[in-house]
Design an enzyme around this catalytic site. Structure first.
Site, PDB file in Angstrom:
ATOM      1  N   ARG A 147       0.863  -1.183   0.000  1.00 18.29           N
ATOM      2  CA  ARG A 147       0.000   0.000   0.000  1.00 18.29           C
ATOM      3  C   ARG A 147       0.894   1.226   0.000  1.00 18.29           C
ATOM      4  O   ARG A 147       1.829   1.297   0.805  1.00 18.29           O
ATOM      5  CB  ARG A 147      -0.860  -0.028   1.267  1.00 18.29           C
ATOM      6  CG  ARG A 147      -1.869   1.087   1.347  1.00 18.29           C
ATOM      7  CD  ARG A 147      -2.559   1.126   2.711  1.00 18.29           C
ATOM      8  NE  ARG A 147      -1.880   2.043   3.610  1.00 18.29           N
ATOM      9  CZ  ARG A 147      -2.416   2.550   4.717  1.00 18.29           C
ATOM     10  NH1 ARG A 147      -3.653   2.204   5.078  1.00 18.29           N
ATOM     11  NH2 ARG A 147      -1.743   3.369   5.485  1.00 18.29           N
ATOM     12  N   TYR A 159      -3.160  11.396   6.071  1.00 20.16           N
ATOM     13  CA  TYR A 159      -3.336  10.044   6.576  1.00 20.16           C
ATOM     14  C   TYR A 159      -2.268   9.101   6.010  1.00 20.16           C
ATOM     15  O   TYR A 159      -1.987   9.139   4.809  1.00 20.16           O
ATOM     16  CB  TYR A 159      -4.730   9.496   6.214  1.00 20.16           C
ATOM     17  CG  TYR A 159      -4.757   8.025   6.459  1.00 20.16           C
ATOM     18  CD1 TYR A 159      -4.843   7.545   7.763  1.00 20.16           C
ATOM     19  CD2 TYR A 159      -4.550   7.123   5.428  1.00 20.16           C
ATOM     20  CE1 TYR A 159      -4.741   6.194   8.019  1.00 20.16           C
ATOM     21  CE2 TYR A 159      -4.456   5.768   5.675  1.00 20.16           C
ATOM     22  CZ  TYR A 159      -4.557   5.312   6.972  1.00 20.16           C
ATOM     23  OH  TYR A 159      -4.428   3.983   7.219  1.00 20.16           O
ATOM     24  N   ASP A 210      -5.108   3.690   0.078  1.00 20.73           N
ATOM     25  CA  ASP A 210      -6.212   3.935   1.019  1.00 20.73           C
ATOM     26  C   ASP A 210      -6.626   5.403   0.932  1.00 20.73           C
ATOM     27  O   ASP A 210      -5.835   6.290   1.263  1.00 20.73           O
ATOM     28  CB  ASP A 210      -5.737   3.600   2.450  1.00 20.73           C
ATOM     29  CG  ASP A 210      -6.879   3.547   3.450  1.00 20.73           C
ATOM     30  OD1 ASP A 210      -7.991   4.007   3.118  1.00 20.73           O
ATOM     31  OD2 ASP A 210      -6.658   3.046   4.576  1.00 20.73           O
ATOM     32  N   GLU A 236      -8.979   1.735  -1.509  1.00 18.27           N
ATOM     33  CA  GLU A 236      -9.668   1.435  -0.238  1.00 18.27           C
ATOM     34  C   GLU A 236     -10.448   2.640   0.278  1.00 18.27           C
ATOM     35  O   GLU A 236      -9.982   3.783   0.167  1.00 18.27           O
ATOM     36  CB  GLU A 236      -8.596   1.026   0.773  1.00 18.27           C
ATOM     37  CG  GLU A 236      -9.069   0.820   2.194  1.00 18.27           C
ATOM     38  CD  GLU A 236      -7.927   0.339   3.076  1.00 18.27           C
ATOM     39  OE1 GLU A 236      -6.997  -0.314   2.551  1.00 18.27           O
ATOM     40  OE2 GLU A 236      -7.948   0.624   4.276  1.00 18.27           O
ATOM     41  N   GLU A 262     -13.470  -1.454   7.051  1.00 20.57           N
ATOM     42  CA  GLU A 262     -12.763  -1.516   8.338  1.00 20.57           C
ATOM     43  C   GLU A 262     -13.565  -0.907   9.482  1.00 20.57           C
ATOM     44  O   GLU A 262     -13.321  -1.250  10.626  1.00 20.57           O
ATOM     45  CB  GLU A 262     -11.363  -0.891   8.233  1.00 20.57           C
ATOM     46  CG  GLU A 262     -11.361   0.576   7.871  1.00 20.57           C
ATOM     47  CD  GLU A 262      -9.943   1.134   7.692  1.00 20.57           C
ATOM     48  OE1 GLU A 262      -9.184   0.552   6.914  1.00 20.57           O
ATOM     49  OE2 GLU A 262      -9.627   2.131   8.347  1.00 20.57           O
ATOM     50  N   ARG A 283     -13.534  -5.572   4.044  1.00 19.92           N
ATOM     51  CA  ARG A 283     -12.363  -5.415   4.918  1.00 19.92           C
ATOM     52  C   ARG A 283     -12.627  -5.582   6.407  1.00 19.92           C
ATOM     53  O   ARG A 283     -11.796  -5.250   7.238  1.00 19.92           O
ATOM     54  CB  ARG A 283     -11.740  -4.030   4.663  1.00 19.92           C
ATOM     55  CG  ARG A 283     -10.962  -4.060   3.387  1.00 19.92           C
ATOM     56  CD  ARG A 283     -10.174  -2.842   3.107  1.00 19.92           C
ATOM     57  NE  ARG A 283      -9.572  -2.145   4.220  1.00 19.92           N
ATOM     58  CZ  ARG A 283      -8.518  -2.586   4.912  1.00 19.92           C
ATOM     59  NH1 ARG A 283      -7.941  -3.712   4.611  1.00 19.92           N
ATOM     60  NH2 ARG A 283      -8.057  -1.851   5.901  1.00 19.92           N
ATOM     61  N   TRP A 402     -11.821  12.039   8.751  1.00 22.98           N
ATOM     62  CA  TRP A 402     -10.373  11.872   8.917  1.00 22.98           C
ATOM     63  C   TRP A 402      -9.861  10.689   8.126  1.00 22.98           C
ATOM     64  O   TRP A 402     -10.381   9.701   7.958  1.00 22.98           O
ATOM     65  CB  TRP A 402     -10.007  11.666  10.393  1.00 22.98           C
ATOM     66  CG  TRP A 402      -8.562  11.282  10.506  1.00 22.98           C
ATOM     67  CD1 TRP A 402      -7.478  12.068  10.270  1.00 22.98           C
ATOM     68  CD2 TRP A 402      -8.038   9.996  10.841  1.00 22.98           C
ATOM     69  NE1 TRP A 402      -6.320  11.358  10.435  1.00 22.98           N
ATOM     70  CE2 TRP A 402      -6.640  10.077  10.776  1.00 22.98           C
ATOM     71  CE3 TRP A 402      -8.642   8.763  11.188  1.00 22.98           C
ATOM     72  CZ2 TRP A 402      -5.813   8.986  11.043  1.00 22.98           C
ATOM     73  CZ3 TRP A 402      -7.831   7.695  11.453  1.00 22.98           C
ATOM     74  CH2 TRP A 402      -6.416   7.799  11.389  1.00 22.98           C
TER      75      TRP A 402
HETATM   76  O1  EZ4 Z   1      -6.936   4.389  10.256  1.00 23.06           O
HETATM   77  O2  EZ4 Z   1      -6.763   1.364  12.116  1.00 23.06           O
HETATM   78  O3  EZ4 Z   1      -6.213   0.560   6.520  1.00 23.06           O
HETATM   79  N1  EZ4 Z   1      -5.908   0.938   7.617  1.00 23.06           N
HETATM   80  C1  EZ4 Z   1      -6.407   2.017   8.211  1.00 23.06           C
HETATM   81  C2  EZ4 Z   1      -5.968   2.266   9.643  1.00 23.06           C
HETATM   82  C3  EZ4 Z   1      -7.034   3.002  10.452  1.00 23.06           C
HETATM   83  C4  EZ4 Z   1      -6.844   2.731  11.917  1.00 23.06           C
HETATM   84  C5  EZ4 Z   1      -7.974   3.315  12.740  1.00 23.06           C
HETATM   85  O4  EZ4 Z   1      -7.961   2.814  14.028  1.00 23.06           O
HETATM   86  O5  EZ4 Z   1      -7.151   2.746   7.612  1.00 23.06           O
HETATM   87  O6  EZ4 Z   1      -4.746   2.967   9.673  1.00 23.06           O
HETATM   88 CO    CO Z   2      -7.894   1.782   5.804  1.00 21.93          CO
END
Ligand code: EZ4
Ligand code: CO
Length: 402
Positions: A147, A159, A210, A236, A262, A283, A402
């Protein structure tokens, strides 16, 4: 066999973890993970105050009945706190079952469908060049799927990008920090990142990205379309999924595969996504998705629609959940890929385990149950530390995802 005692362990070997230990009258115990990043103590209380008193005296082999009791019993359904607590119980019971029958948990779920599980790691950097250097480093470590997240020119942080030396860790100690976000520079930069990555590393390595819920459906559609020439394994969390129809827009515009889930807690978060084939990978993982019992049903349902698994596997999913994901992924036919964000040495020491990584694949090991333990003495030396995930605002101050 009867459940005689259950206790919740909260420890912070580098980051917080919530672990449920269920003991039985035959001396066998099982472990379940209940870690919910930034809301750990809510799950700990849910378990200690409301769940544990109700499971003492029950037969730990009754994973289905106990799951239904904890899901339907309270009247109040779903939600991440509830489902993480149910998962902690469920996974601990599967661990007990495996130990009692002296067999690894994957044998209770259908046996081996494969020897090793393809995993993907995280490469990141403050800009495109640094991110690609990190990709080269992870290829050297043996990873076959990577990734890539990069800092975006003009944005102070984003992020998935480490703020300093060491790996990326989303949770930060203390109260939530705030980050500034703008979609436009991100949408311009990411296609350049993947163009360069393919140029440098060729077609063979699987590349993932992601979006972390930051795009609108039409922005995600544009990104997916622009990434098509670079053949991503998946894009993702392109957009938030409370409204599952959002994914129809993305799907109609791009062949870039889509992964999400997730933050889902039950099949009802993914029902439309799966039955309409708006996604390619689901996921959810055992801890936030109601345990092995529920995740197995979701995987079986998804298999009818050619949707494969891609369990979340960040550092906030404890080694107990990582083991559960590996046993689960060993057994289900429609396994896709497993996320692997290695834990710190401190965390690994608190949770000794049998699973291993070699040449881009992970293996659950053959110990009975899940093959993970909790060193309670060592855990006690790392008391809980308040920590939160960051908050995200657009450049004009508007609060956003976020
Ligand atoms: O932001 O697990 O794909 N992984 C992610 C993670 C999430 C955290 C949140 O608790 O998106 O980094
Ligand atoms: Co993620």
């Amino acid at each position: 066999m009867k459940i005689t005692r259950a206790t919740v362990n909260v420890t912070s070997p580098g980051r917080n973890f919530v672990t449920l230990k269920i003991e039985t009258d035959e001396g066998i115990y099982g472990l379940g993970d209940g870690t919910l990043n930034g809301r750990e103590l809510a799950v700990a209380s849910y378990l200690t105050d409301h769940v544990i008193p109700c499971i003492i005296g029950r037969d730990p082999f009754q994973t289905e009945d106990i799951w239904q009791y904890l899901y339907r019993g309270p009247y109040w359904r779903r939600g991440p706190v509830t489902m993480s607590a149910i998962a902690a119980v469920d996974v601990a019971l599967w661990d007990i079952k495996g130990k009692a029958l002296e067999t690894p948990v994957y044998n209770l779920l259908g046996g081996k469908s494969r020897e090793g599980l393809l995993v993907y790691c995280h490469a990141n950097g403050k800009d495109l060049d640094h991110a690609l250097e990190d990709v080269a480093h992870h290829i050297d470590l043996g990873y076959k799927a990577i990734r890539i997240q990069s800092g975006i020119p003009g944005l102070a942080s984003t992020y998935g990008v480490a703020k300093g030396p060491g790996g990326y860790e989303p949770a930060e100690r203390g109260l939530p920090s705030e980050a500034a976000w703008a979609t436009e520079p991100y949408l311009r930069y990411v296609p350049q990142l993947f163009a360069k990555a393919r140029e440098q590393f060729g077609e063979e390595v699987h590349l993932l990205h992601d979006c972390h819920h930051r795009l609108t459906p039409i922005e995600a559609a544009r990104l997916g379309k622009e990434l098509e020439p670079f053949h991503l394994f998946w894009m993702e969390d392109p957009t938030p999924a409370e409204l599952q129809e959002n994914f129809k827009t993305i799907r109609e515009h791009t062949t870039t595969p889509i992964a999400v889930g997730e933050v889902f807690n039950t099949i009802w978060d993914a029902h439309d996504l799966i039955r309409n084939r708006w996604i390619d990978y689901i996921r959810m993982t055992t801890v936030h998705g109601g345990g092995i019992t529920h995740l197995k049903k979701i995987a079986d349902f998804a298999s009818l629609y050619a949707v494969r698994t891609g369990c979340h596997g960040p550092t906030d999913v404890s080694p107990v959940s990582m083991a559960a994901a590996l046993h689960f992924g060993t057994a289900v036919n429609n396994f896709g890929i497993q996320e692997h964000m290695p834990h710190s040495a401190e965390t690994d020491a608190v949770f000794p385990h049998h699973y291993t990584f070699k040449d881009g694949f992970m293996y659950p090991g053959d110990a009975p149950g899940l093959g993970v333990d909790l060193d309670e003495k060592l855990a006690a030396t790392y008391p809980y530390q308040r920590a939160y995930l960051p908050i995200n605002r657009k450049l004009d101050g508007t609060l956003t995802d976020w």
